[in-house]
Every structure is written in C-alpha cells, then in structure tokens.
Design an enzyme around this catalytic site. Structure first.
Site, PDB file in Angstrom:
ATOM      1  N   HIS A 149       0.871  -1.179   0.000  1.00 38.63           N
ATOM      2  CA  HIS A 149       0.000   0.000   0.000  1.00 38.63           C
ATOM      3  C   HIS A 149       0.914   1.237   0.000  1.00 38.63           C
ATOM      4  O   HIS A 149       2.025   1.183   0.542  1.00 38.63           O
ATOM      5  CB  HIS A 149      -0.829  -0.048   1.289  1.00 38.63           C
ATOM      6  CG  HIS A 149      -1.883   0.995   1.406  1.00 38.63           C
ATOM      7  ND1 HIS A 149      -1.629   2.281   1.834  1.00 38.63           N
ATOM      8  CD2 HIS A 149      -3.220   0.945   1.176  1.00 38.63           C
ATOM      9  CE1 HIS A 149      -2.761   2.966   1.856  1.00 38.63           C
ATOM     10  NE2 HIS A 149      -3.738   2.184   1.470  1.00 38.63           N
ATOM     11  N   ASP A 184       2.924  -4.954   8.164  1.00 38.20           N
ATOM     12  CA  ASP A 184       1.732  -4.110   8.047  1.00 38.20           C
ATOM     13  C   ASP A 184       0.506  -5.023   8.132  1.00 38.20           C
ATOM     14  O   ASP A 184       0.179  -5.741   7.185  1.00 38.20           O
ATOM     15  CB  ASP A 184       1.802  -3.362   6.710  1.00 38.20           C
ATOM     16  CG  ASP A 184       0.501  -2.634   6.380  1.00 38.20           C
ATOM     17  OD1 ASP A 184      -0.464  -2.741   7.164  1.00 38.20           O
ATOM     18  OD2 ASP A 184       0.474  -1.969   5.331  1.00 38.20           O
ATOM     19  N   GLN A 228      -4.564  -5.406   6.761  1.00 39.81           N
ATOM     20  CA  GLN A 228      -5.529  -6.315   6.122  1.00 39.81           C
ATOM     21  C   GLN A 228      -5.513  -7.718   6.725  1.00 39.81           C
ATOM     22  O   GLN A 228      -6.217  -8.605   6.229  1.00 39.81           O
ATOM     23  CB  GLN A 228      -5.245  -6.411   4.613  1.00 39.81           C
ATOM     24  CG  GLN A 228      -5.418  -5.104   3.866  1.00 39.81           C
ATOM     25  CD  GLN A 228      -6.865  -4.604   3.817  1.00 39.81           C
ATOM     26  OE1 GLN A 228      -7.814  -5.367   4.033  1.00 39.81           O
ATOM     27  NE2 GLN A 228      -7.046  -3.325   3.538  1.00 39.81           N
ATOM     28  N   LYS A 281     -10.497  -0.835  10.403  1.00 37.85           N
ATOM     29  CA  LYS A 281     -10.590  -2.005   9.509  1.00 37.85           C
ATOM     30  C   LYS A 281     -10.961  -3.265  10.285  1.00 37.85           C
ATOM     31  O   LYS A 281     -11.194  -4.320   9.706  1.00 37.85           O
ATOM     32  CB  LYS A 281      -9.271  -2.205   8.759  1.00 37.85           C
ATOM     33  CG  LYS A 281      -9.014  -1.090   7.735  1.00 37.85           C
ATOM     34  CD  LYS A 281      -7.852  -1.432   6.859  1.00 37.85           C
ATOM     35  CE  LYS A 281      -7.272  -0.215   6.148  1.00 37.85           C
ATOM     36  NZ  LYS A 281      -8.040   0.207   4.975  1.00 37.85           N
ATOM     37  N   CYS A 299      -4.593   2.463  -3.843  1.00 36.72           N
ATOM     38  CA  CYS A 299      -3.377   2.951  -3.173  1.00 36.72           C
ATOM     39  C   CYS A 299      -2.213   1.983  -3.347  1.00 36.72           C
ATOM     40  O   CYS A 299      -1.444   1.750  -2.408  1.00 36.72           O
ATOM     41  CB  CYS A 299      -3.620   3.195  -1.684  1.00 36.72           C
ATOM     42  SG  CYS A 299      -4.771   4.507  -1.348  1.00 36.72           S
TER      43      CYS A 299
END
Ligand code: PLP
Length: 405
Positions: A122, A199, A202, A225, A363
């Site tokens: 991202h 990261d 997600q 999220k 993104c």
C-alpha cells in the site's frame, strides 16, 4: 456455531437500502461497518465519562484514564504482546508506519543504507519510507512476485546486503488478497540481523495474530478495519526497539520533565504518544476487539475462507473474468476486471444495484504497474457477508456485462 443472522443484526447499517435496494457492502478492505456495541461505547463515554486522560486528579479523568489503559491491555491481549509498554496508540496504520519510518531512519540509518519493501505494498508502506529516503539518501529495494501474486522468497533473500537496515512488508495484500508468509519473512530478515515491520492492516480483521509467535519487531494496524472507530490505530513494537527509537512528535504526555535547558522523555509507550490521545476511540476499539474475540478469530477466518472460495469459483464462471491474485494462501479480497469494461464503469453500475465495491488502483500504483493495468474492481469481505451477497455480486456483474454487450 457461526450465527450469521445474529451477527448481521449487530450491524444496523446492513439493513439500510441504497437506491431502494438492500445494501450489499463489499468494501471491507477500505473500512468495515461497526457493530452496535462500538457505536454505543462512543456515545456512552461522551455522555457519562468524558474527561482528558492521565492529567486529572478528579473522578472523571481517572475513570477515562482507566478505560483508556484498559483498552491498551485489551489490545495487548488481542495480539499477545508481552507488555502494554509495547502498545502505542496512533491514528492508524499510516501513522504507525510513518512513526517507525521517521524515527528508525533518523536514528538507525545512514546515507546509502537500504530498506526492503515488496511490490504489493500500500502507498503508506512505500511513501513513508520514500519521504525519509529522499531526506537521507536511503535506497528502497523491492521484493518481486510471481503472476499468482506470491512474493518470491529467493529474490527476497538476494536483496539483503550489509547496508540493509529494515524490512517492511504487508501481511495481507489489500489488492490481491495474498496472505504473505509473514513468519518466513521475519525468519529470513532475522537471519540477516535485520528488524522487520509487518503491516497488519488487512490481516488483523481476518485472522488470529500472535506477535510473539510471529516475532516481528513491529506490527501495525488500523482500528477502523477491524470493526472499530476511525482515527485510532496501533503500533506494536518490541520494547528493545521502541527504547532505541527517539520520540516522533513533541508535546504533552510524551515528556517527563521540560526545561529550556533540557527535556527528558516519558517511559514507553507514552514517549510516542504526544498530545491528547483519542481515548474515546481507544475504548471503542477495545469493544470491537472484544466483539470479534467473542465470535472467535479462528471462526471468522474459517467462515471468510469458505466465502472466498465460493466467490472465486462463482466469479470464474463469468465470461471474460480476469482475477488478479490467485495465491495459494488468499484472504477475502478479490480484484477483477471483466472483458474491456472499465473498472470505474463496473463499480458505478454495481453501485446502482446496491453493491458497494471499490475501484481504482487501491493505493497500490506500483502493483498496478507490475500487473500492467490501471486499476481493478475490488470486492472485499467482512465477517457479516454471505453467499447470497456473493450471488448478488455475480448477478450484478453479469448484468453489467450484458449492458456492455
Ligand atoms: N496498509 C494496507 C495494506 C492497507 O490496506 C491500508 C488501507 O487500506 C493501509 C495500510 C492504510 O491504512 P489507514 O488508511 O487506515 O492508515
């Protein structure tokens, strides 16, 4: 038992209509909807507790502080960190990555040193590093992937040099749905004595994450999220690393003593939390984590996996369907194009049918370049989506395809 009807009833927004059609919300990769308990936590705290945290001797301030610090403990438990000193509250994934990039580059890197990222990052995990790289002459190296959307581990190994100082990679791709082999990525980085940031934007809503088992040096995610509120996120960092990094921003909370001659900084995690934190948001985030924990992260993973397998199979029946991301380990994110239909047209027409999907580069422009496309349509699932909604998506796509001949 996974009681999908009961779960859906917890999310008031799911029963609304758009364009007089039942809402089918398939944009969970961008943000998730909120269960009643999260929204109520926000109004309840404003109505009955609200006061600034940490600084007050009065009743409300202490109650607000207790809630805020209890939320930190909830986060600690949720990701199994060793200590709440390792849980820094931020505005979200983006701020967490910027915090690490700025302080790590500043204190640990010299001109010519290298950061490894992957081709499927991202923008927040690219540009945060680029900003620092430009300032200090740092080089970004990129892990490539195969056509299924899986990172090439051999190539990853080859990127390490004596100048490599940190690796920063997504746990799950927000475009391809690929679940990267995070543990393996960590192991390889550590074999080269290099720390690694994962990261988790997600991954955290969809699978159990144990940061001690993963052994990553930093792990970041956003509250919104994972069914929590916007505006709060988490930076987990191993204490040894957080201790080594300098403060990110200056202000209240992050100091011990201030004078014009010399200022000393607060202990972890407060050293990184300048200013009034979003204490209402952290309580609501803890409520969201309690909510998914009560359902069970393993149950959520299993349910969403079944939904994804079903969706992949149904979508592939559509003539002209091209799916981007067919990794063996794949989460509930499906990017696609159909024939020559522009992603924006597809998204706009699906919207008219009540189906919310995302279109564009998500993104991740470097990934779009790698795929040789400008953008995709993306359906991303949450714990409340159903096979009936997948069927409606398929029917919607077929209808749009017919319109385009
Ligand atoms: N990283 C990944 C993999 C993402 O999918 C996203 C958001 O889509 C982000 C980072 C940025 O998250 P936020 O905008 O919540 O900071």
């Amino acid at each position: 038992m996974y009681d999908i009807q009961k779960i859906r009833e917890d999310f008031p927004i799911l029963s609304r209509k758009v364009y007089n059609k039942p809402l089918i919300y398939l944009d969970n990769g961008a943000t998730t909807q909120k269960p009643r308990c999260v929204v109520e936590s926000i109004t309840d705290e404003y109505y009955s507790v609200n006061a600034n945290v940490h600084r007050g001797v009065h009743f409300l301030s202490q109650q607000a502080t207790n809630l805020h610090e209890a939320s930190r403990e909830t986060v600690r438990k949720f990701i199994n960190a060793r200590s709440t000193s390792e849980i820094v509250f931020t505005r979200g994934t983006t701020e967490s990555i910027n915090l690490v990039a700025a302080t790590f580059v500043d204190s640990q890197m010299k001109e010519g040193d290298e950061v490894i990222v992957s081709v499927m990052e991202h923008h927040s995990n690219i540009v945060s590093w680029q900003l620092q790289a430009a300032r200090k002459g740092i080089v970004l190296k990129v892990i490539p992937m195969n056509d299924r959307g899986e990172l090439l581990l051999d190539e990853y190994e080859k990127l390490f040099s004596p100048r490599t100082k940190i690796v920063s990679v997504a746990h799950v791709s927000n475009v391809l749905g690929t679940i990267n082999p995070a543990k393996k990525l960590v192991e390889i980085a550590h074999a080269h004595n290099v720390p690694i940031l994962i990261d988790g934007a997600q991954s955290i809503p969809h699978m159990k994450v144990d940061v001690q088992d993963l052994d990553a040096d930093f792990f970041v995610f956003s509250g919104h999220k994972v069914y929590g509120p916007t505006g709060v996120g988490v930076l987990y960092g191993k204490e040894e690393w957080l201790d080594k990094l300098p403060p990110y921003q200056g202000g209240g909370e992050m100091i011990q003593n201030v004078s014009f001659e010399k200022t000393t900084f607060n202990v972890l995690p407060f050293k990184f939390e300048a200013g009034t934190p979003d204490y209402i948001g952290t309580t609501a985030l803890a409520k969201a984590l309690d909510y998914v924990s009560a359902i069970g992260m393993d149950n959520i993973s299993a349910y969403e996996h079944e939904l994804t397998v079903y969706a992949m199979q149904r979508l592939k029946e559509i003539p002209g369907m091209r799916i981007f991301g067919e990794a063996e380990q794949k989460g509930g994110v499906i990017s696609f194009l159909v024939g020559n239909i522009h992603h924006f047209d597809m998204g706009t027409l699906l919207d008219r049918l009540g189906i919310a999907v995302r279109t564009g580069h998500h993104c991740a422009e470097p990934l779009m370049h790698r795929l040789g496309i400008e953008g995709t349509v993306r359906a991303s699932f949450g714990l409340y989506n159903t096979k009936e909604e997948v069927d409606a998506l398929v029917a919607g796509i077929e209808r749009v395809a017919t319109m385009f001949g």
